[in-house]
Scaffold this motif. Sequence first.
Motif, PDB file in Angstrom:
ATOM      1  N   ILE A  38       0.841  -1.203   0.000  1.00  0.00           N
ATOM      2  CA  ILE A  38       0.000   0.000   0.000  1.00  0.00           C
ATOM      3  C   ILE A  38       0.877   1.254   0.000  1.00  0.00           C
ATOM      4  O   ILE A  38       0.625   2.205  -0.747  1.00  0.00           O
ATOM      5  N   ALA A  39       1.911   1.256   0.823  1.00  0.00           N
ATOM      6  CA  ALA A  39       2.787   2.426   0.940  1.00  0.00           C
ATOM      7  C   ALA A  39       3.572   2.688  -0.347  1.00  0.00           C
ATOM      8  O   ALA A  39       3.872   3.835  -0.675  1.00  0.00           O
ATOM      9  N   ALA A  40       3.891   1.644  -1.083  1.00  0.00           N
ATOM     10  CA  ALA A  40       4.693   1.796  -2.295  1.00  0.00           C
ATOM     11  C   ALA A  40       3.849   2.082  -3.535  1.00  0.00           C
ATOM     12  O   ALA A  40       4.390   2.526  -4.558  1.00  0.00           O
ATOM     13  N   ASP A  41       2.541   1.840  -3.467  1.00  0.00           N
ATOM     14  CA  ASP A  41       1.655   2.027  -4.622  1.00  0.00           C
ATOM     15  C   ASP A  41       1.408   3.519  -4.866  1.00  0.00           C
ATOM     16  O   ASP A  41       0.731   4.195  -4.089  1.00  0.00           O
ATOM     17  N   GLU A  42       1.949   4.039  -5.947  1.00  0.00           N
ATOM     18  CA  GLU A  42       1.832   5.467  -6.237  1.00  0.00           C
ATOM     19  C   GLU A  42       0.471   5.854  -6.800  1.00  0.00           C
ATOM     20  O   GLU A  42       0.171   7.042  -6.945  1.00  0.00           O
ATOM     21  N   GLU A  77      -2.647  10.315   1.430  1.00  0.00           N
ATOM     22  CA  GLU A  77      -3.088  10.124   2.820  1.00  0.00           C
ATOM     23  C   GLU A  77      -3.140   8.642   3.182  1.00  0.00           C
ATOM     24  O   GLU A  77      -2.725   8.244   4.271  1.00  0.00           O
ATOM     25  N   GLU A  78      -3.652   7.834   2.261  1.00  0.00           N
ATOM     26  CA  GLU A  78      -3.736   6.392   2.503  1.00  0.00           C
ATOM     27  C   GLU A  78      -2.336   5.769   2.620  1.00  0.00           C
ATOM     28  O   GLU A  78      -2.091   4.925   3.473  1.00  0.00           O
ATOM     29  N   ARG A  79      -1.426   6.231   1.769  1.00  0.00           N
ATOM     30  CA  ARG A  79      -0.049   5.730   1.813  1.00  0.00           C
ATOM     31  C   ARG A  79       0.622   6.142   3.125  1.00  0.00           C
ATOM     32  O   ARG A  79       1.353   5.353   3.736  1.00  0.00           O
TER      33      ARG A  79
END
Length: 101
Positions: free
Chosen positions: A30-34, A39-41
Amino acid sequence: MAKKAMVEREKKRQRMVAKYAAKRAELKAIAADENRPMEERFKAHLKLAQLPRNSSRTRLHNRCQVSGRPKAYYRKLKISRIALRDMASYGQVPGMVKSSW
């Protein structure tokens, strides 16, 4: 021989890494998905930071299965150089002989 507490600590870390592996992978994805909103990242990063430190795979250290020694570890054999030499001297490692010149 390594301290028993150090060997047990390493085993505890291995259990914790296995327990949180799926959750960490999901949050990292999730954190890496651009394509996702910033905010979600960011929330994924915060949740990742709240997980226990010992659940990270980078905190693991290879240890000899015979002696528990953390250094001079042969990955293929999963033992240290000293344990390998002792086992070879007793003829417990097939194909390995003591050399002399």
